[in-house]
Write a protein that holds these residues in place. Structure first.
Motif, PDB file in Angstrom:
ATOM      1  N   THR A  48       0.460  -1.531  -0.301  1.00 17.32           N
ATOM      2  CA  THR A  48       0.102  -0.242   0.050  1.00 17.32           C
ATOM      3  C   THR A  48       0.957   0.961  -0.039  1.00 17.32           C
ATOM      4  OG1 THR A  48      -1.474  -1.319   1.330  1.00 17.32           O
ATOM      5  CG2 THR A  48      -2.176   1.286   0.955  1.00 17.32           C
ATOM      6  N   MET A 102       2.648   4.306   0.440  1.00 15.58           N
ATOM      7  CA  MET A 102       2.752   5.934   1.518  1.00 15.58           C
ATOM      8  C   MET A 102       1.865   6.815   0.292  1.00 15.58           C
ATOM      9  SD  MET A 102       4.021   5.133   4.093  1.00 15.58           S
ATOM     10  CE  MET A 102       4.869   6.725   4.668  1.00 15.58           C
ATOM     11  N   ALA A 103       1.112   8.360   1.340  1.00 10.28           N
ATOM     12  CA  ALA A 103       0.217   8.950   0.447  1.00 10.28           C
ATOM     13  C   ALA A 103       1.096   9.677  -0.580  1.00 10.28           C
ATOM     14  CB  ALA A 103      -0.529   9.981   1.572  1.00 10.28           C
ATOM     15  N   TYR A 120      -7.075  10.806   0.747  1.00  8.37           N
ATOM     16  CA  TYR A 120      -6.248  10.031   0.331  1.00  8.37           C
ATOM     17  C   TYR A 120      -6.599   8.884  -0.015  1.00  8.37           C
ATOM     18  CZ  TYR A 120      -2.100   6.981  -0.653  1.00  8.37           C
ATOM     19  OH  TYR A 120      -1.401   5.694  -1.090  1.00  8.37           O
ATOM     20  N   PRO A 153      -5.941   4.707  -0.151  1.00 10.98           N
ATOM     21  CA  PRO A 153      -4.965   4.015  -0.308  1.00 10.98           C
ATOM     22  C   PRO A 153      -5.188   2.928  -1.485  1.00 10.98           C
ATOM     23  CG  PRO A 153      -5.513   3.885   1.720  1.00 10.98           C
ATOM     24  CD  PRO A 153      -6.336   5.316   1.852  1.00 10.98           C
ATOM     25  N   HIS A 154      -4.570   2.708  -2.418  1.00 10.73           N
ATOM     26  CA  HIS A 154      -4.856   1.271  -3.498  1.00 10.73           C
ATOM     27  C   HIS A 154      -3.712   0.814  -3.091  1.00 10.73           C
ATOM     28  CE1 HIS A 154      -8.540   3.535  -4.994  1.00 10.73           C
ATOM     29  NE2 HIS A 154      -7.995   4.194  -5.051  1.00 10.73           N
TER      30      HIS A 154
END
Ligand code: 2BA
Length: 109
Positions: free
Chosen positions: A72, A74-75, A84, A86-87
């Motif tokens: 995953t 980080m932003a 944000y 997360p994908h």
């Protein structure tokens, strides 16, 4: 003489170490961390005669396998964390990353 540096997954490290010992190939294991995943991996330093390089590469190839890992990210910097989402992404790690270097001089005192 050549220096083979190889980064392998920790799961493959004991098998590779044993196979190197069985083949009479000297190596040093270093605990390392991947720059992208920030996960632990193992780096082997293998100093060997030029004639044995292909044997060592074959041994590495047979000792290590590729695995998928979900990360995953980080932003991104500057983004608001609230917005944000997360994908998780899947990356393939390994079998092994190998560098073969020329050794200019080798001494043991
Ligand atoms: P990491 O840097 O943690 O990378 C783990 C896996 O993440 C990589 O697997 C690759 O599939 C992916 N990855 C790495 N950087 C990426 C990026 N900028 N964008 C998208 N995906 C990326 P591998 O290529 O099999 O590498 C496994 C480990 O070998 C790496 O762990 C790193 O410790 C080492 N490594 C790979 N290439 C290297 C290089 N050119 N120099 C030094 N070390 C390297």
């Amino acid at each position: 003489m050549k220096m083979i540096l190889t980064v392998v997954q920790n799961k493959d490290s004991p098998r590779l170490a044993q196979n190197l010992v069985n083949a009479g190939i000297r190596a040093t294991k270093l605990a390392s961390t991947g720059g992208f995943l920030s996960a632990g991996n193992t780096t082997f330093m293998i100093g060997t005669e030029e004639e044995r390089v292909s044997e060592v590469l074959e041994l590495i190839r047979n000792s290590c396998r590729a695995r998928e890992q979900v990360v995953t990210p980080m932003a991104p910097l500057g983004n608001h964390l609230e917005s944000y989402i997360p994908h998780p992404v899947t990356v393939q790690v390994g079998g092994a990353t190998v560098f073969v270097l020329d050794v200019v001089q080798f001494e043991q005192f």
